[in-house]
Design a protein around this motif. Sequence first.
Motif, PDB file in Angstrom:
ATOM      1  N   VAL A  45       2.147   4.976   5.003  1.00 26.70           N
ATOM      2  CA  VAL A  45       1.370   4.005   5.773  1.00 26.70           C
ATOM      3  C   VAL A  45       1.135   2.734   4.965  1.00 26.70           C
ATOM      4  O   VAL A  45       0.957   1.641   5.528  1.00 26.70           O
ATOM      5  CB  VAL A  45       0.034   4.630   6.238  1.00 26.70           C
ATOM      6  N   PHE A  48       3.418  -0.205   5.876  1.00 25.59           N
ATOM      7  CA  PHE A  48       3.186  -0.882   7.142  1.00 25.59           C
ATOM      8  C   PHE A  48       2.096  -1.950   7.031  1.00 25.59           C
ATOM      9  O   PHE A  48       1.975  -2.808   7.900  1.00 25.59           O
ATOM     10  CB  PHE A  48       2.809   0.142   8.223  1.00 25.59           C
ATOM     11  N   PHE A  49       1.305  -1.884   5.968  1.00 28.53           N
ATOM     12  CA  PHE A  49       0.237  -2.864   5.776  1.00 28.53           C
ATOM     13  C   PHE A  49       0.366  -3.563   4.418  1.00 28.53           C
ATOM     14  O   PHE A  49      -0.618  -4.055   3.866  1.00 28.53           O
ATOM     15  CB  PHE A  49      -1.132  -2.175   5.899  1.00 28.53           C
ATOM     16  N   GLY A 182       2.885   6.853  11.165  1.00 26.70           N
ATOM     17  CA  GLY A 182       2.508   5.608  10.495  1.00 26.70           C
ATOM     18  C   GLY A 182       2.935   4.387  11.282  1.00 26.70           C
ATOM     19  O   GLY A 182       2.192   3.403  11.382  1.00 26.70           O
ATOM     20  N   SER A 183       4.127   4.441  11.870  1.00 28.20           N
ATOM     21  CA  SER A 183       4.616   3.328  12.684  1.00 28.20           C
ATOM     22  C   SER A 183       3.741   3.116  13.910  1.00 28.20           C
ATOM     23  O   SER A 183       3.376   1.983  14.249  1.00 28.20           O
ATOM     24  CB  SER A 183       6.069   3.597  13.105  1.00 28.20           C
ATOM     25  N   GLY A 186       0.500   1.506  12.996  1.00 26.87           N
ATOM     26  CA  GLY A 186       0.654   0.069  12.774  1.00 26.87           C
ATOM     27  C   GLY A 186       0.728  -0.711  14.074  1.00 26.87           C
ATOM     28  O   GLY A 186       0.106  -1.768  14.222  1.00 26.87           O
ATOM     29  N   ASN A 190      -2.271  -3.377  15.397  1.00 28.60           N
ATOM     30  CA  ASN A 190      -1.944  -4.786  15.599  1.00 28.60           C
ATOM     31  C   ASN A 190      -2.030  -5.229  17.049  1.00 28.60           C
ATOM     32  O   ASN A 190      -2.045  -6.436  17.326  1.00 28.60           O
ATOM     33  CB  ASN A 190      -0.541  -5.068  15.048  1.00 28.60           C
ATOM     34  N   VAL A 198      -7.802  -7.404  11.524  1.00 28.07           N
ATOM     35  CA  VAL A 198      -6.994  -6.520  10.692  1.00 28.07           C
ATOM     36  C   VAL A 198      -7.147  -6.902   9.228  1.00 28.07           C
ATOM     37  O   VAL A 198      -7.326  -6.039   8.356  1.00 28.07           O
ATOM     38  CB  VAL A 198      -5.507  -6.578  11.115  1.00 28.07           C
ATOM     39  N   TRP A 203      -7.632  -2.938   8.625  1.00 25.14           N
ATOM     40  CA  TRP A 203      -6.538  -2.336   7.843  1.00 25.14           C
ATOM     41  C   TRP A 203      -6.986  -1.056   7.156  1.00 25.14           C
ATOM     42  O   TRP A 203      -6.160  -0.200   6.812  1.00 25.14           O
ATOM     43  CB  TRP A 203      -6.022  -3.317   6.791  1.00 25.14           C
ATOM     44  N   PRO A 206      -6.445   3.132   9.078  1.00 27.26           N
ATOM     45  CA  PRO A 206      -5.406   4.166   8.910  1.00 27.26           C
ATOM     46  C   PRO A 206      -5.526   4.942   7.606  1.00 27.26           C
ATOM     47  O   PRO A 206      -5.177   6.124   7.555  1.00 27.26           O
ATOM     48  CB  PRO A 206      -4.101   3.366   8.965  1.00 27.26           C
TER      49      PRO A 206
END
Length: 442
Positions: A45, A48-49, A182-183, A186, A190, A198, A203, A206
Amino acid sequence: MTSITAVDGASASAGTPHRPLNRSDYQTLGLSALGGTLEFYDFVVFVFFANVIGSLFFPADMPEWMRQLQTLGIFAAGYLARPLGGIVIAHYGDKLGRKKMFTLSIFLMSVPTLVIGILPTYATIGIAAPLLLLAMRVLQGAAIGGEMPGAWVFVAEHAPARNYGFAIGTLTSGITGGIFLGSIMGVWLNTTYSQAEVHDWAWRIPFILGGVFGLVSVYLRKFLEETPIFREMQARKAADRELPLKTILRDHREACVLVALMTWVLSTAVVVVVLFTPSYLQKVFHIVPAAAMKANAVATVTLTIGCVFWGWLSDKAGTRTAMVLGWGGMTATAYLFYMGLPGTEASLVGSYALVGFFVGSISLLPVVGVRAFPAPVRFTGLSFAYNMAYAVFGGLTPVLISTWQQVDPLAPAHYVAAMGVLGAAIGLLWPLATKGWQPSRA
């Protein structure tokens, strides 16, 4: 407990060799897969951030390229810590028990993930912020290095011989499902919150959720039982011999090379097809991000399904057949996918989903790898060979592909196809890759 040898050299891990999966098996498989999903989610994860984390954990006046480089460096630190963590956890898994280390690995993943979610940023504590972030990623890397080999060994030693490949394939599908989770997280974050929200606080969600659910999984793993194979070793004191790694390096070098080469195939398939390709689609073929991520999400789903299918096929048709069809199919569909770009949105999704299904043949690595080592050093052998190879090939692949595609846009296709040929050749030519499942001492 005694081990019962089946026809063609296969033996059961528990009970009679041809018994079906029972309720206890399904509980073991379910809890193991759930824990693997959550642990792999916790590990990936971060990527993704990465942009948000980079802006918060490094000085605001730092050049963007340097901030991105240092953020990715912290992400990569998790991979570099995998071999050491895997070797240490696997050593004690062979000495103290599979279950204890299987539970410890998810605990070591959950706590750092939760800590990342509540860490103060650079604006609050200065240079301590990125240093603490780095420390948490190292712990995560050590944990994931022990989790995947540990999960494969744990489930393999519980499952009946007739469902050995299916059980490992199902577990592997749960682990790869962590990428999909995880995708999705994200995408949800968003679309639910503004970019300002975020950046300011969302953020953290997750990471906090991943840490909390991971700790719940630690509790649930208390209900798992030690594997029959380890109990058998304890009964005859087989686990009290010399250092497992010393035995591996002296007596099982062929198995290490086999697992390392298959890890090369696996790491290429995952890194290139799943992680690298969305960015490749956008930069090389100017496919809009939404379309690229949608196609990637669908491919991740078919990958998850493929893991189960190819494990099941190895039970029904044999490992050699599964390896040749699975990795040979990955070669063919890689060219079909990459050479058909950009295509239409429908063809993009369809061809990406197809290659994703054949990438699911990565579940054949643990099918082969677990049985390549005898029980007393199985955890250590698989963990050492897998994690060392993944650290090398997983780390070098993005650099190689990024450089290669500057002179040939089809570089990803050529590389994935070559690894498919390697995997199929191993199945055809390497006897150790297709031997029967013998969970007791070799």
